[in-house]
Design a protein around this motif. Structure first.
Motif, PDB file in Angstrom:
ATOM      1  N   ASP A 157      42.013  73.710   6.342  1.00  0.00           N
ATOM      2  CA  ASP A 157      42.701  72.423   6.231  1.00  0.00           C
ATOM      3  C   ASP A 157      43.970  72.467   7.075  1.00  0.00           C
ATOM      4  OD1 ASP A 157      43.125  69.848   5.392  1.00  0.00           O
ATOM      5  OD2 ASP A 157      43.364  70.322   3.273  1.00  0.00           O
ATOM      6  N   LYS A 158      44.549  71.316   7.353  1.00  0.00           N
ATOM      7  CA  LYS A 158      45.763  71.249   8.163  1.00  0.00           C
ATOM      8  C   LYS A 158      46.487  69.938   7.876  1.00  0.00           C
ATOM      9  CE  LYS A 158      45.333  69.902  12.546  1.00  0.00           C
ATOM     10  NZ  LYS A 158      45.617  68.438  12.508  1.00  0.00           N
ATOM     11  N   PRO A 159      47.793  69.884   8.163  1.00  0.00           N
ATOM     12  CA  PRO A 159      48.530  68.641   7.991  1.00  0.00           C
ATOM     13  C   PRO A 159      47.989  67.546   8.911  1.00  0.00           C
ATOM     14  CG  PRO A 159      50.045  70.493   8.152  1.00  0.00           C
ATOM     15  CD  PRO A 159      48.688  71.014   8.507  1.00  0.00           C
ATOM     16  N   VAL A 160      47.984  66.335   8.418  1.00  0.00           N
ATOM     17  CA  VAL A 160      47.477  65.200   9.193  1.00  0.00           C
ATOM     18  C   VAL A 160      48.471  64.824  10.285  1.00  0.00           C
ATOM     19  CG1 VAL A 160      46.610  62.842   9.099  1.00  0.00           C
ATOM     20  CG2 VAL A 160      46.369  64.328   7.109  1.00  0.00           C
ATOM     21  N   THR A 161      47.954  64.615  11.490  1.00  0.00           N
ATOM     22  CA  THR A 161      48.779  64.159  12.602  1.00  0.00           C
ATOM     23  C   THR A 161      48.337  62.762  13.037  1.00  0.00           C
ATOM     24  OG1 THR A 161      47.312  65.027  14.325  1.00  0.00           O
ATOM     25  CG2 THR A 161      48.972  66.541  13.415  1.00  0.00           C
ATOM     26  N   ARG A 162      49.129  62.168  13.894  1.00  0.00           N
ATOM     27  CA  ARG A 162      48.783  60.841  14.416  1.00  0.00           C
ATOM     28  C   ARG A 162      47.469  60.897  15.204  1.00  0.00           C
ATOM     29  NH1 ARG A 162      52.736  57.115  18.255  1.00  0.00           N
ATOM     30  NH2 ARG A 162      51.258  55.384  18.567  1.00  0.00           N
ATOM     31  N   LYS A 163      47.257  61.983  15.932  1.00  0.00           N
ATOM     32  CA  LYS A 163      46.022  62.140  16.699  1.00  0.00           C
ATOM     33  C   LYS A 163      44.812  62.224  15.775  1.00  0.00           C
ATOM     34  CE  LYS A 163      44.096  64.758  20.565  1.00  0.00           C
ATOM     35  NZ  LYS A 163      44.326  65.879  21.516  1.00  0.00           N
ATOM     36  N   ASP A 164      44.964  62.920  14.650  1.00  0.00           N
ATOM     37  CA  ASP A 164      43.886  62.986  13.668  1.00  0.00           C
ATOM     38  C   ASP A 164      43.545  61.588  13.164  1.00  0.00           C
ATOM     39  OD1 ASP A 164      43.850  65.807  13.762  1.00  0.00           O
ATOM     40  OD2 ASP A 164      45.417  65.934  12.241  1.00  0.00           O
ATOM     41  N   ALA A 165      44.581  60.831  12.834  1.00  0.00           N
ATOM     42  CA  ALA A 165      44.386  59.476  12.315  1.00  0.00           C
ATOM     43  C   ALA A 165      43.659  58.594  13.326  1.00  0.00           C
ATOM     44  CB  ALA A 165      45.733  58.858  11.951  1.00  0.00           C
ATOM     45  N   GLU A 166      44.044  58.697  14.598  1.00  0.00           N
ATOM     46  CA  GLU A 166      43.395  57.891  15.634  1.00  0.00           C
ATOM     47  C   GLU A 166      41.910  58.213  15.735  1.00  0.00           C
ATOM     48  OE1 GLU A 166      45.695  58.832  19.065  1.00  0.00           O
ATOM     49  OE2 GLU A 166      47.328  57.435  18.577  1.00  0.00           O
ATOM     50  N   GLY A 167      41.562  59.500  15.636  1.00  0.00           N
ATOM     51  CA  GLY A 167      40.156  59.904  15.710  1.00  0.00           C
ATOM     52  C   GLY A 167      39.346  59.394  14.542  1.00  0.00           C
ATOM     53  N   VAL A 168      39.908  59.464  13.338  1.00  0.00           N
ATOM     54  CA  VAL A 168      39.199  59.008  12.137  1.00  0.00           C
ATOM     55  C   VAL A 168      39.050  57.491  12.137  1.00  0.00           C
ATOM     56  CG1 VAL A 168      39.307  58.891   9.615  1.00  0.00           C
ATOM     57  CG2 VAL A 168      39.934  61.011  10.787  1.00  0.00           C
ATOM     58  N   ILE A 169      40.107  56.789  12.534  1.00  0.00           N
ATOM     59  CA  ILE A 169      40.037  55.324  12.621  1.00  0.00           C
ATOM     60  C   ILE A 169      38.959  54.901  13.614  1.00  0.00           C
ATOM     61  CG2 ILE A 169      41.277  53.259  13.411  1.00  0.00           C
ATOM     62  CD1 ILE A 169      43.846  54.592  12.302  1.00  0.00           C
ATOM     63  N   SER A 170      38.921  55.564  14.765  1.00  0.00           N
ATOM     64  CA  SER A 170      37.927  55.243  15.786  1.00  0.00           C
ATOM     65  C   SER A 170      36.508  55.446  15.259  1.00  0.00           C
ATOM     66  CB  SER A 170      38.156  56.118  17.024  1.00  0.00           C
ATOM     67  OG  SER A 170      37.184  55.870  18.007  1.00  0.00           O
ATOM     68  N   ALA A 171      36.279  56.537  14.536  1.00  0.00           N
ATOM     69  CA  ALA A 171      34.950  56.821  13.988  1.00  0.00           C
ATOM     70  C   ALA A 171      34.535  55.768  12.974  1.00  0.00           C
ATOM     71  CB  ALA A 171      34.945  58.209  13.353  1.00  0.00           C
ATOM     72  N   GLU A 172      35.469  55.361  12.120  1.00  0.00           N
ATOM     73  CA  GLU A 172      35.152  54.350  11.101  1.00  0.00           C
ATOM     74  C   GLU A 172      34.864  53.000  11.748  1.00  0.00           C
ATOM     75  OE1 GLU A 172      37.156  54.640   7.232  1.00  0.00           O
ATOM     76  OE2 GLU A 172      37.649  52.515   7.451  1.00  0.00           O
ATOM     77  N   LEU A 173      35.654  52.649  12.757  1.00  0.00           N
ATOM     78  CA  LEU A 173      35.447  51.374  13.460  1.00  0.00           C
ATOM     79  C   LEU A 173      34.087  51.320  14.149  1.00  0.00           C
ATOM     80  CD1 LEU A 173      38.931  50.764  15.135  1.00  0.00           C
ATOM     81  CD2 LEU A 173      37.826  49.281  13.456  1.00  0.00           C
ATOM     82  N   ARG A 174      33.744  52.405  14.878  1.00  0.00           N
ATOM     83  CA  ARG A 174      32.497  52.428  15.649  1.00  0.00           C
ATOM     84  C   ARG A 174      31.258  52.271  14.778  1.00  0.00           C
ATOM     85  NH1 ARG A 174      34.723  56.995  18.131  1.00  0.00           N
ATOM     86  NH2 ARG A 174      33.184  58.278  17.027  1.00  0.00           N
ATOM     87  N   ASN A 175      31.353  52.708  13.539  1.00  0.00           N
ATOM     88  CA  ASN A 175      30.176  52.699  12.674  1.00  0.00           C
ATOM     89  C   ASN A 175      30.169  51.568  11.645  1.00  0.00           C
ATOM     90  OD1 ASN A 175      28.512  55.423  13.134  1.00  0.00           O
ATOM     91  ND2 ASN A 175      30.684  55.837  13.467  1.00  0.00           N
ATOM     92  N   ASP A 176      31.134  50.670  11.756  1.00  0.00           N
ATOM     93  CA  ASP A 176      31.165  49.505  10.874  1.00  0.00           C
ATOM     94  C   ASP A 176      30.538  48.308  11.583  1.00  0.00           C
ATOM     95  OD1 ASP A 176      32.503  48.236   8.319  1.00  0.00           O
ATOM     96  OD2 ASP A 176      32.915  46.866   9.988  1.00  0.00           O
ATOM     97  N   PRO A 177      29.640  47.579  10.920  1.00  0.00           N
ATOM     98  CA  PRO A 177      28.972  46.438  11.552  1.00  0.00           C
ATOM     99  C   PRO A 177      29.935  45.387  12.077  1.00  0.00           C
ATOM    100  CG  PRO A 177      27.911  46.985   9.473  1.00  0.00           C
ATOM    101  CD  PRO A 177      29.167  47.799   9.546  1.00  0.00           C
ATOM    102  N   ASN A 178      31.074  45.242  11.401  1.00  0.00           N
ATOM    103  CA  ASN A 178      32.057  44.234  11.803  1.00  0.00           C
ATOM    104  C   ASN A 178      33.208  44.821  12.615  1.00  0.00           C
ATOM    105  OD1 ASN A 178      30.703  42.134  10.289  1.00  0.00           O
ATOM    106  ND2 ASN A 178      31.573  43.068   8.434  1.00  0.00           N
ATOM    107  N   LEU A 179      33.061  46.101  12.983  1.00  0.00           N
ATOM    108  CA  LEU A 179      34.096  46.799  13.749  1.00  0.00           C
ATOM    109  C   LEU A 179      35.458  46.704  13.071  1.00  0.00           C
ATOM    110  CD1 LEU A 179      33.114  45.786  17.402  1.00  0.00           C
ATOM    111  CD2 LEU A 179      32.570  47.904  16.195  1.00  0.00           C
ATOM    112  N   CYS A 180      35.456  46.946  11.753  1.00  0.00           N
ATOM    113  CA  CYS A 180      36.682  46.903  10.971  1.00  0.00           C
ATOM    114  C   CYS A 180      36.830  48.197  10.162  1.00  0.00           C
ATOM    115  CB  CYS A 180      36.668  45.725   9.989  1.00  0.00           C
ATOM    116  SG  CYS A 180      36.633  44.101  10.784  1.00  0.00           S
ATOM    117  N   THR A 181      38.066  48.549   9.862  1.00  0.00           N
ATOM    118  CA  THR A 181      38.292  49.655   8.931  1.00  0.00           C
ATOM    119  C   THR A 181      38.335  49.074   7.523  1.00  0.00           C
ATOM    120  OG1 THR A 181      40.692  49.444   9.153  1.00  0.00           O
ATOM    121  CG2 THR A 181      39.581  51.043  10.588  1.00  0.00           C
ATOM    122  N   ARG A 182      38.053  49.915   6.534  1.00  0.00           N
ATOM    123  CA  ARG A 182      37.990  49.453   5.156  1.00  0.00           C
ATOM    124  C   ARG A 182      39.363  49.509   4.488  1.00  0.00           C
ATOM    125  NH1 ARG A 182      32.580  49.659   3.866  1.00  0.00           N
ATOM    126  NH2 ARG A 182      31.412  49.394   5.800  1.00  0.00           N
TER     127      ARG A 182
END
Length: 214
Positions: free
Chosen positions: A146-171
């Motif tokens: 595990d590791k502390p969350v960084t801004r770069k980590d957040a950007e990667g996770v947001i991008s993954a969630e957006l790409r796989n959402d039918p409406n291209l939205c985060t929850r």
């Protein structure tokens, strides 16, 4: 007997010290997860609120929020929501950044999320579907590292969630929201600690200057 007694007392003191440190670690982790949940509108209830008696401010000062803790905070904000493919993708992205391994780890949190999303896609009743809380409740323990969350980590996770959402939205209150909130809190914590350190250095320098003048 006189030699055994001090040894027994030392062993008992060491055991108590370890237990005390473990309690502080648990309280600190709960306080950090509470901070993430509250920052995106979630409320920590019941036993977790009692256990997280350490203030959010003091917990943040001791340690930054990890990816595992941010995932566990999602249980509070969106735990009752059925897992779907966008959730699974975001969880996988978070696991990759926590462990540094690009493949899905058997038995890990991402593997469980992918399996749940596939199963849920075949079901029609929400009450029969696997919920996020079932996958993320002990996320930290399921991560190989595990590791502390960084801004770069957040950007990667947001991008993954957006790409796989039918409406291209985060929850709202979802995985990406929790990771992003943790990253913001960590960045704020780093800034606060840096400022505090600078102020302490300035005070020390001023004291040294006064001593020299005297």
């Amino acid at each position: 007997m006189s030699q055994e007694q001090p040894r027994r007392e030392e062993a008992e003191q060491e055991h108590e010290s370890i237990k005390h440190d473990d309690v502080l670690d648990v309280q600190g982790s709960l306080a950090r997860k509470r901070t993430v949940a509250e920052s995106i509108g979630g409320q920590v209830l019941g036993k977790d609120r009692k256990q997280a008696s350490v203030s959010s401010e003091s917990a943040s000062a001791r340690a930054n929020i990890t990816i595992g803790e941010a995932l566990e905070a999602t249980v509070v904000t969106a735990g009752n929501r059925p897992v779907d493919y966008s959730d699974a993708a975001a969880i996988q992205a978070a696991e990759v950044r926590a462990t540094g391994r690009t493949n899905i780890i058997p038995g890990g949190v991402a593997a469980a999320a992918q399996s749940a999303a596939t199963r849920n896609a075949r079901l029609t009743k929400d009450e029969e579907k696997t919920k996020l809380a079932e996958i993320l409740a002990d996320a930290s323990s399921k991560l190989l590292s595990d590791k502390p969350v960084t801004r770069k980590d957040a950007e990667g996770v947001i991008s993954a969630e957006l790409r796989n959402d039918p409406n291209l939205c985060t929850r709202p209150g979802g995985v990406a929201a929790s990771i992003a909130a943790a990253a913001r809190l960590n960045q704020s914590n780093t800034t606060t600690n840096t400022t505090s350190g600078t102020e302490n250095n300035d005070k020390n320098n001023n004291n040294l200057t006064k001593q020299k003048l005297n």
